[in-house]
Every structure is written in structure tokens, then in C-alpha cells.
Design a protein around this motif. Structure first.
Motif, mmCIF file in Angstrom:
data_model
loop_
_atom_site.group_PDB
_atom_site.id
_atom_site.type_symbol
_atom_site.label_atom_id
_atom_site.label_comp_id
_atom_site.label_asym_id
_atom_site.label_seq_id
_atom_site.Cartn_x
_atom_site.Cartn_y
_atom_site.Cartn_z
ATOM 1 N N ARG A 1 32.066 15.402 7.338
ATOM 2 C CA ARG A 1 31.875 16.833 7.611
ATOM 3 C C ARG A 1 32.583 17.235 8.906
ATOM 4 O O ARG A 1 33.275 18.252 8.973
ATOM 5 C CB ARG A 1 30.391 17.157 7.723
ATOM 6 C CG ARG A 1 29.620 17.090 6.423
ATOM 7 C CD ARG A 1 28.180 17.514 6.628
ATOM 8 N NE ARG A 1 27.405 17.331 5.411
ATOM 9 C CZ ARG A 1 26.684 16.241 5.147
ATOM 10 N NH1 ARG A 1 26.618 15.246 6.029
ATOM 11 N NH2 ARG A 1 26.008 16.151 4.009
ATOM 12 N N ARG B 1 35.774 19.824 9.194
ATOM 13 C CA ARG B 1 35.668 21.066 9.966
ATOM 14 C C ARG B 1 36.688 21.108 11.100
ATOM 15 O O ARG B 1 37.314 22.142 11.347
ATOM 16 C CB ARG B 1 34.247 21.216 10.530
ATOM 17 C CG ARG B 1 33.196 21.541 9.483
ATOM 18 C CD ARG B 1 31.919 22.051 10.132
ATOM 19 N NE ARG B 1 31.318 21.040 10.990
ATOM 20 C CZ ARG B 1 30.357 20.194 10.590
ATOM 21 N NH1 ARG B 1 29.910 20.249 9.343
ATOM 22 N NH2 ARG B 1 29.846 19.323 11.427
ATOM 23 N N GLU C 1 31.516 29.714 4.683
ATOM 24 C CA GLU C 1 30.468 29.182 3.799
ATOM 25 C C GLU C 1 31.062 28.535 2.540
ATOM 26 O O GLU C 1 30.533 27.543 2.028
ATOM 27 C CB GLU C 1 29.467 30.275 3.413
ATOM 28 C CG GLU C 1 30.061 31.491 2.713
ATOM 29 C CD GLU C 1 30.514 32.587 3.668
ATOM 30 O OE1 GLU C 1 30.617 33.745 3.213
ATOM 31 O OE2 GLU C 1 30.747 32.276 4.858
ATOM 32 N N ASP C 2 32.167 29.081 2.046
ATOM 33 C CA ASP C 2 32.823 28.477 0.878
ATOM 34 C C ASP C 2 33.413 27.118 1.238
ATOM 35 O O ASP C 2 33.347 26.160 0.450
ATOM 36 C CB ASP C 2 33.929 29.402 0.363
ATOM 37 C CG ASP C 2 33.376 30.668 -0.271
ATOM 38 O OD1 ASP C 2 32.143 30.735 -0.471
ATOM 39 O OD2 ASP C 2 34.164 31.586 -0.552
ATOM 40 N N ARG D 1 32.402 25.073 3.639
ATOM 41 C CA ARG D 1 31.318 24.103 3.820
ATOM 42 C C ARG D 1 30.711 23.691 2.477
ATOM 43 O O ARG D 1 30.339 22.525 2.287
ATOM 44 C CB ARG D 1 30.246 24.681 4.741
ATOM 45 C CG ARG D 1 30.694 24.794 6.193
ATOM 46 C CD ARG D 1 29.633 25.450 7.056
ATOM 47 N NE ARG D 1 30.086 25.567 8.424
ATOM 48 C CZ ARG D 1 29.820 24.682 9.382
ATOM 49 N NH1 ARG D 1 29.112 23.599 9.095
ATOM 50 N NH2 ARG D 1 30.267 24.860 10.619
ATOM 51 N N ALA D 2 30.622 24.633 1.540
ATOM 52 C CA ALA D 2 30.098 24.298 0.217
ATOM 53 C C ALA D 2 31.020 23.304 -0.480
ATOM 54 O O ALA D 2 30.551 22.364 -1.148
ATOM 55 C CB ALA D 2 29.946 25.563 -0.621
ATOM 56 N N ALA D 3 32.322 23.478 -0.314
ATOM 57 C CA ALA D 3 33.283 22.566 -0.934
ATOM 58 C C ALA D 3 33.144 21.160 -0.359
ATOM 59 O O ALA D 3 33.219 20.161 -1.086
ATOM 60 C CB ALA D 3 34.700 23.091 -0.722
ATOM 61 N N GLU E 1 30.396 19.848 0.848
ATOM 62 C CA GLU E 1 29.153 19.274 0.338
ATOM 63 C C GLU E 1 29.311 18.788 -1.094
ATOM 64 O O GLU E 1 28.751 17.750 -1.482
ATOM 65 C CB GLU E 1 28.008 20.288 0.443
ATOM 66 C CG GLU E 1 27.637 20.664 1.867
ATOM 67 C CD GLU E 1 27.326 19.452 2.727
ATOM 68 O OE1 GLU E 1 26.643 18.509 2.235
ATOM 69 O OE2 GLU E 1 27.773 19.427 3.892
ATOM 70 N N ILE E 2 30.063 19.512 -1.891
ATOM 71 C CA ILE E 2 30.306 19.086 -3.270
ATOM 72 C C ILE E 2 31.103 17.786 -3.283
ATOM 73 O O ILE E 2 30.817 16.860 -4.055
ATOM 74 C CB ILE E 2 31.055 20.194 -4.047
ATOM 75 C CG1 ILE E 2 30.114 21.386 -4.275
ATOM 76 C CG2 ILE E 2 31.580 19.668 -5.377
ATOM 77 C CD1 ILE E 2 30.811 22.611 -4.818
#
Length: 202
Positions: free
Chosen positions: A108, A112, A183-184, A186-188, A190-191
Motif C-alpha cells: 500500500r 501510494r 478513493e478509486d 485505493r480501492a484498486a 485493495e482489490i
């Protein structure tokens, strides 16, 4: 390694090209106050302010208060300098270790920070596609990513696939680093992490 930096042009990466030492007399004639590190740092600043399309050795020399020919005492070509600037920018990343926050936390952080780097230096993404990433900071980045993936427990073949997926994800974000909502993004991540975790526990 021979690369095509421009259509119809082949060249050897600055990291592989032999750079013979200049004779003592020529070294004494080199412009004072300059060195490769200072020139590379100035190139990064110029790329940040003017962009890749407007970058030139003449503009760089003007900012340093020297002639354009003075730069060629330290770098052979414009392409060599762009490779040096690319690796210097990658050196801004603080590379996580698996023991810091686990492999998933490290991934992560790496994702980032890489996204932030691409946003702060928009010229990095196109140069990454144009030149081989084999400088010392690029190799350190690859090694850090490999250590994170080694800590997942994935088998060799699956780990190689995960490395490809993560690398493509990170570099694929280059064109949208400034536009994709946080947010998109970070969602990617996590997936991607969930997929690695599922494969590791299967």
C-alpha cells in the motif's frame, strides 16, 4: 542494452555505456562548479517546471549559467541526462520493508508513494516507457517490491504473476496519476492485495 529512444535511433543505456576517464589536461579544462550530480538535479527541476517537451540542453545550461557545450563534459547526450534524471526522481521514494508493516502494508505504501511521485514529476511516466529502468534507484525499487512479494508466501510461479500484476498496476497509473480519484486508486490497491492474499491462502 540497446534501446530506441527516438524512432530509427538505437543507443546504449547510460548505465551500461563505458565512460572512459578524461586525460588530466582535459579534466583541468572542464568548467568549474559543475559535476554530474549538480547537472542531474538541475535537469529534474527543469523537467518539473518546463515539462519534457520543452526540455533542452540549452535551457538547462542557461539555468546553470554555463554554455550548453559545458554540459557535455559530464554527460554524453541529452538521452543520457534524461536517464540520470529519471533514476534520481525514483530515488525520492522511501522503500518499505515487509517487517515494517507486513507485505500488504508495504505494498500500500509503495503504491501510494509511487502515485505521488508520478503526480509530482509527470515526466517520469513517459521516460519510464522510453528508457530501461536499470539505474541504482530503479533496481532498489524492484528489489523492495520483490522482498514484499517474497513475504506473501506465494509459490514461485504465482509470485512471478503477482509481480507482473503489481508492476503493470503501478506503471499503468502513470497516465492518470493526477486525474483518478484517490478513493478509486485505493480501492484498486485493495482489490489487488485481496487477490494476492486469496492466491497465497488457496
Amino acid at each position: 542494452m540497446v534501446t530506441a529512444a527516438d524512432p530509427g535511433e538505437t543507443r546504449t543505456s547510460v548505465w551500461l555505456a563505458a565512460r572512459p576517464a578524461a586525460p588530466a589536461r582535459r579534466r583541468s579544462e572542464a568548467p568549474s562548479g559543475l559535476d554530474r550530480e549538480r547537472i542531474t538535479a538541475a535537469a529534474v527541476r527543469l523537467l518539473d517546471t518546463d515539462g519534457l517537451t520543452r526540455f533542452s540542453m540549452r535551457r538547462l545550461a542557461s539555468g546553470l549559467g554555463v554554455t550548453a557545450m559545458s554540459l557535455y563534459w559530464y554527460v554524453d547526450t541529452r538521452h543520457d541526462l534524461l536517464e540520470l534524471a529519471l533514476d534520481r526522481a525514483l530515488g525520492e521514494l522511501v522503500l518499505p520493508e515487509p517487517e515494517d508493516a507486513g507485505w500488504s502494508g508495504g505494498l500500500r505504501t509503495l503504491a501510494r508513494d509511487h502515485r505521488r511521485l508520478l503526480a509530482e514529476h509527470p515526466w517520469v511516466a513517459p521516460l519510464t516507457a522510453a528508457y530501461p529502468n536499470i539505474g541504482p534507484h530503479a533496481r532498489a525499487f524492484d528489489a523492495a517490491l520483490q522482498r514484499l512479494l517474497d513475504a506473501t508466501g506465494l509459490a514461485d510461479a504465482a509470485r512471478a504473476g503477482a509481480r507482473l500484476a503489481v508492476s503493470q498496476f503501478l506503471h499503468g497509473c502513470g497516465g492518470t496519476a493526477r486525474r483518478a480519484p484517490e478513493e478509486d486508486f485505493r480501492a484498486a490497491i485493495e482489490i489487488l492485495i485481496a487477490g494476492i492474499e486469496a492466491k497465497a491462502t488457496a
